[in-house]
Design a protein around this motif. Structure first.
Motif, PDB file in Angstrom:
ATOM      1  N   GLY A 204       0.829  -1.348   0.029  1.00 27.91           N
ATOM      2  CA  GLY A 204       0.058  -0.128  -0.051  1.00 27.91           C
ATOM      3  C   GLY A 204       0.779   1.305  -0.152  1.00 27.91           C
ATOM      4  O   GLY A 204       0.824   2.205   0.801  1.00 27.91           O
ATOM      5  N   TRP A 205       1.773   1.421  -0.997  1.00 28.11           N
ATOM      6  CA  TRP A 205       2.750   2.546  -0.931  1.00 28.11           C
ATOM      7  C   TRP A 205       2.251   3.795  -1.891  1.00 28.11           C
ATOM      8  O   TRP A 205       2.892   4.601  -1.952  1.00 28.11           O
ATOM      9  N   GLU A 206       0.954   3.676  -2.249  1.00 25.44           N
ATOM     10  CA  GLU A 206       0.359   4.793  -3.113  1.00 25.44           C
ATOM     11  C   GLU A 206       0.281   6.034  -2.511  1.00 25.44           C
ATOM     12  O   GLU A 206       0.449   7.105  -3.143  1.00 25.44           O
ATOM     13  N   HIS A 207       0.419   6.390  -1.295  1.00 27.19           N
ATOM     14  CA  HIS A 207       0.377   7.659  -0.521  1.00 27.19           C
ATOM     15  C   HIS A 207       1.882   7.987  -0.026  1.00 27.19           C
ATOM     16  O   HIS A 207       2.003   9.058   0.820  1.00 27.19           O
ATOM     17  N   ALA A 208       2.861   7.172  -0.536  1.00 23.61           N
ATOM     18  CA  ALA A 208       4.170   7.550   0.061  1.00 23.61           C
ATOM     19  C   ALA A 208       4.655   8.916  -0.379  1.00 23.61           C
ATOM     20  O   ALA A 208       4.567   9.219  -1.586  1.00 23.61           O
ATOM     21  N   HIS A 209       5.286   9.627   0.545  1.00 26.47           N
ATOM     22  CA  HIS A 209       5.804  10.883  -0.018  1.00 26.47           C
ATOM     23  C   HIS A 209       7.115  11.424   0.911  1.00 26.47           C
ATOM     24  O   HIS A 209       7.328  10.452   1.872  1.00 26.47           O
ATOM     25  N   ALA A 210       7.506  12.367   0.745  1.00 29.35           N
ATOM     26  CA  ALA A 210       8.699  12.928   1.741  1.00 29.35           C
ATOM     27  C   ALA A 210       7.976  13.671   2.512  1.00 29.35           C
ATOM     28  O   ALA A 210       7.277  14.854   2.221  1.00 29.35           O
ATOM     29  N   GLY A 211       8.273  13.666   3.825  1.00 32.76           N
ATOM     30  CA  GLY A 211       7.295  14.333   4.940  1.00 32.76           C
ATOM     31  C   GLY A 211       8.194  14.209   6.370  1.00 32.76           C
ATOM     32  O   GLY A 211       9.163  14.177   6.307  1.00 32.76           O
ATOM     33  N   HIS A 212       7.266  14.264   7.311  1.00 29.95           N
ATOM     34  CA  HIS A 212       7.691  14.654   8.485  1.00 29.95           C
ATOM     35  C   HIS A 212       8.072  13.175   9.154  1.00 29.95           C
ATOM     36  O   HIS A 212       7.182  12.301   9.097  1.00 29.95           O
ATOM     37  N   PRO A 213       9.056  13.114   9.885  1.00 28.50           N
ATOM     38  CA  PRO A 213       9.422  11.932  10.413  1.00 28.50           C
ATOM     39  C   PRO A 213       8.826  11.449  11.491  1.00 28.50           C
ATOM     40  O   PRO A 213       8.883  10.097  11.652  1.00 28.50           O
ATOM     41  N   PHE A 214       7.540  11.886  12.076  1.00 28.93           N
ATOM     42  CA  PHE A 214       6.849  11.368  13.049  1.00 28.93           C
ATOM     43  C   PHE A 214       5.379  10.749  12.415  1.00 28.93           C
ATOM     44  O   PHE A 214       4.502  10.403  12.800  1.00 28.93           O
ATOM     45  N   ALA A 215       5.307  11.051  10.996  1.00 29.55           N
ATOM     46  CA  ALA A 215       4.099  11.089  10.244  1.00 29.55           C
ATOM     47  C   ALA A 215       3.750   9.362  10.496  1.00 29.55           C
ATOM     48  O   ALA A 215       2.433   9.073  10.586  1.00 29.55           O
ATOM     49  N   ASP A 216       4.507   8.643  10.105  1.00 26.99           N
ATOM     50  CA  ASP A 216       4.107   7.255  10.147  1.00 26.99           C
ATOM     51  C   ASP A 216       3.919   6.530  11.332  1.00 26.99           C
ATOM     52  O   ASP A 216       3.154   5.816  11.506  1.00 26.99           O
ATOM     53  N   LEU A 217       4.639   7.121  12.434  1.00 27.46           N
ATOM     54  CA  LEU A 217       4.470   6.608  13.841  1.00 27.46           C
ATOM     55  C   LEU A 217       2.674   7.070  14.279  1.00 27.46           C
ATOM     56  O   LEU A 217       2.304   6.398  14.907  1.00 27.46           O
ATOM     57  N   GLY A 218       2.501   8.304  13.742  1.00 21.66           N
ATOM     58  CA  GLY A 218       1.097   8.730  13.798  1.00 21.66           C
ATOM     59  C   GLY A 218       0.080   7.799  13.216  1.00 21.66           C
ATOM     60  O   GLY A 218      -0.839   7.540  13.939  1.00 21.66           O
ATOM     61  N   SER A 219       0.185   7.393  12.184  1.00 22.04           N
ATOM     62  CA  SER A 219      -0.604   6.330  11.438  1.00 22.04           C
ATOM     63  C   SER A 219      -0.366   5.031  12.517  1.00 22.04           C
ATOM     64  O   SER A 219      -1.543   4.398  12.564  1.00 22.04           O
ATOM     65  N   VAL A 220       0.683   4.534  12.798  1.00 21.49           N
ATOM     66  CA  VAL A 220       0.676   3.406  13.568  1.00 21.49           C
ATOM     67  C   VAL A 220      -0.306   3.312  14.677  1.00 21.49           C
ATOM     68  O   VAL A 220      -0.846   2.568  15.213  1.00 21.49           O
ATOM     69  N   LEU A 221      -0.257   4.772  15.444  1.00 22.21           N
ATOM     70  CA  LEU A 221      -1.223   4.900  16.747  1.00 22.21           C
ATOM     71  C   LEU A 221      -2.444   5.272  16.236  1.00 22.21           C
ATOM     72  O   LEU A 221      -3.397   5.624  17.484  1.00 22.21           O
ATOM     73  N   ARG A 222      -2.727   5.478  15.097  1.00 24.11           N
ATOM     74  CA  ARG A 222      -3.938   6.393  14.936  1.00 24.11           C
ATOM     75  C   ARG A 222      -5.257   5.719  15.509  1.00 24.11           C
ATOM     76  O   ARG A 222      -5.806   6.615  16.080  1.00 24.11           O
ATOM     77  N   LEU A 223      -5.598   4.543  15.109  1.00 20.89           N
ATOM     78  CA  LEU A 223      -6.611   3.919  15.794  1.00 20.89           C
ATOM     79  C   LEU A 223      -6.446   2.881  16.882  1.00 20.89           C
ATOM     80  O   LEU A 223      -7.450   2.392  17.185  1.00 20.89           O
ATOM     81  N   ASP A 224      -5.211   2.399  17.110  1.00 21.44           N
ATOM     82  CA  ASP A 224      -4.743   1.740  18.211  1.00 21.44           C
ATOM     83  C   ASP A 224      -4.453   2.421  19.371  1.00 21.44           C
ATOM     84  O   ASP A 224      -3.107   2.478  19.548  1.00 21.44           O
ATOM     85  N   ARG A 225      -5.218   2.982  20.192  1.00 16.21           N
ATOM     86  CA  ARG A 225      -4.870   3.952  21.345  1.00 16.21           C
ATOM     87  C   ARG A 225      -4.684   3.129  22.721  1.00 16.21           C
ATOM     88  O   ARG A 225      -4.566   3.966  23.614  1.00 16.21           O
ATOM     89  N   GLY A 226      -4.944   1.777  22.748  1.00 19.70           N
ATOM     90  CA  GLY A 226      -4.853   1.330  23.885  1.00 19.70           C
ATOM     91  C   GLY A 226      -3.409   1.597  24.558  1.00 19.70           C
ATOM     92  O   GLY A 226      -2.330   1.353  24.048  1.00 19.70           O
ATOM     93  N   PRO A 227      -3.324   1.773  26.194  1.00 17.87           N
ATOM     94  CA  PRO A 227      -2.070   2.223  26.623  1.00 17.87           C
ATOM     95  C   PRO A 227      -0.941   1.288  26.344  1.00 17.87           C
ATOM     96  O   PRO A 227       0.221   1.715  26.132  1.00 17.87           O
ATOM     97  N   ALA A 228      -1.300  -0.001  26.495  1.00 17.16           N
ATOM     98  CA  ALA A 228      -0.083  -0.953  26.447  1.00 17.16           C
ATOM     99  C   ALA A 228       0.374  -0.969  24.939  1.00 17.16           C
ATOM    100  O   ALA A 228       1.696  -1.077  24.700  1.00 17.16           O
ATOM    101  N   TYR A 229      -0.550  -0.859  23.960  1.00 17.02           N
ATOM    102  CA  TYR A 229      -0.127  -0.764  22.489  1.00 17.02           C
ATOM    103  C   TYR A 229       0.633   0.267  22.222  1.00 17.02           C
ATOM    104  O   TYR A 229       1.846   0.086  21.721  1.00 17.02           O
ATOM    105  N   VAL A 230       0.155   1.390  22.774  1.00 19.12           N
ATOM    106  CA  VAL A 230       0.967   2.432  22.297  1.00 19.12           C
ATOM    107  C   VAL A 230       2.385   2.636  23.235  1.00 19.12           C
ATOM    108  O   VAL A 230       3.522   3.084  22.543  1.00 19.12           O
ATOM    109  N   GLU A 231       2.366   2.315  24.531  1.00 14.79           N
ATOM    110  CA  GLU A 231       3.736   2.310  24.971  1.00 14.79           C
ATOM    111  C   GLU A 231       4.862   1.383  24.401  1.00 14.79           C
ATOM    112  O   GLU A 231       5.996   1.689  24.488  1.00 14.79           O
TER     113      GLU A 231
END
Length: 298
Positions: A204-231
């Protein structure tokens, strides 16, 4: 090589683009991405897979085909067997989900370490970088450009979004470098070996771009915000880049506002986009980047 009549193609299970298929060629399965809407993207995605190979797990590029007459551009890659990441995560008990969070955050950390000279869209087989958003200057301008997508919001919610966008941009400005961003690094865009529980492919690389170093971490944590998962995810990122978890979390939430604003306009097309819209609306109403969607009823 794929037959020109596409007789062997069948939709790839779970694909939401309507452009990705599985083909049987010589007794082996291959994945065929059809670029009817954006033919030039085929070369970009092929170049990206070749660029990151050996750093993150990706399918092999087998063929890139430009448009031919009435036939669209194609990208043919190897088929990587396994379970889609979101289905794998849903099957795990809470005490085992941390391993998946670590693996996904490690991918985010790897991409965050692939520097670029500027922010922008990737174009052509050489991955040239061009400006994004028609030159929109930061999150406040990005939000303003997408305001028609949020016409159903109240004035108070819109004002709240403006406020958090300004706060987020000030935070993002504290990081003065850019990197390769996958642009959709969510569980549904990885393949997992159900036995080893390792990530065997990032797709699923169709939205890949050059951007902010924390953008992908934001995607990882977007909808899985349980404390243990986030930690666990934040620990994996800290292990690679040395950024304290609280700082990384704030930057990840801020960077993800770009994607949430884009997704909000597609809320009727995709359940994940609807959830992103609802998350963005809650953030705006509460004026809190850490606002979390209530759990869906069992």
């Amino acid at each position: 090589m794929l037959d020109d009549d596409f007789a062997s193609l069948r939709p790839l299970e779970g694909d939401r683009s309507g452009e990705t298929f599985v083909a049987e060629v010589g007794g082996e399965r291959q994945v065929v991405r059809v670029y009817a809407r954006d033919p030039a993207r085929a070369e970009v995605d092929a170049a990206l897979l070749r660029l990151v190979r050996g750093l993150v797990p990706v399918p092999d590029v087998l063929e890139v085909r430009p448009p031919r007459g009435d036939l669209p551009a194609l990208l043919v890659t190897s088929f990587v067997p396994g379970v889609r990441g979101d289905l794998h995560l849903a099957s795990l008990p809470d005490d085992l989900s941390g391993g998946f969070a670590w693996a996904l955050a490690e991918v985010a950390a790897t991409l965050a370490g692939m520097p670029t000279l500027t922010r922008g869209a990737l174009t052509g087989p050489g991955l040239r970088i061009e400006p994004l958003d028609g030159g929109a200057d930061g999150l406040p301008a990005h939000v303003e450009a997408h305001r028609p997508d949020l016409a159903h919001w109240s004035s108070e919610e819109l004002a709240g979004l403006d406020e958090v966008a300004g706060t987020a941009q000030a935070l993002l400005d504290t990081v003065d470098r850019t990197c390769l961003v996958h642009g959709g690094l969510e569980p549904r865009n990885v393949v997992v070996d159900p036995v080893t529980r390792w990530i065997t492919a990032v797709v699923g690389w169709e939205h890949a771009h050059a951007g902010h170093p924390f953008a992908d971490l934001g995607s990882v944590l977007r909808l899985d915000r349980g404390p243990a998962y986030v930690e666990v995810a934040l620990s994996a990122f800290e292990d690679r880049h040395g950024v304290p978890p609280d700082e990384a979390l704030a930057l990840a939430r801020a960077a993800d506002l770009w994607a949430l604003t884009d997704l909000a306009g597609r809320r009727r097309q995709d359940p994940a986009a609807q959830r992103a819209h609802d998350l963005l609306r809650g953030i705006a109403a509460s004026r809190d980047l850490g606002w979390t969607l209530p759990e869906a009823p069992a």
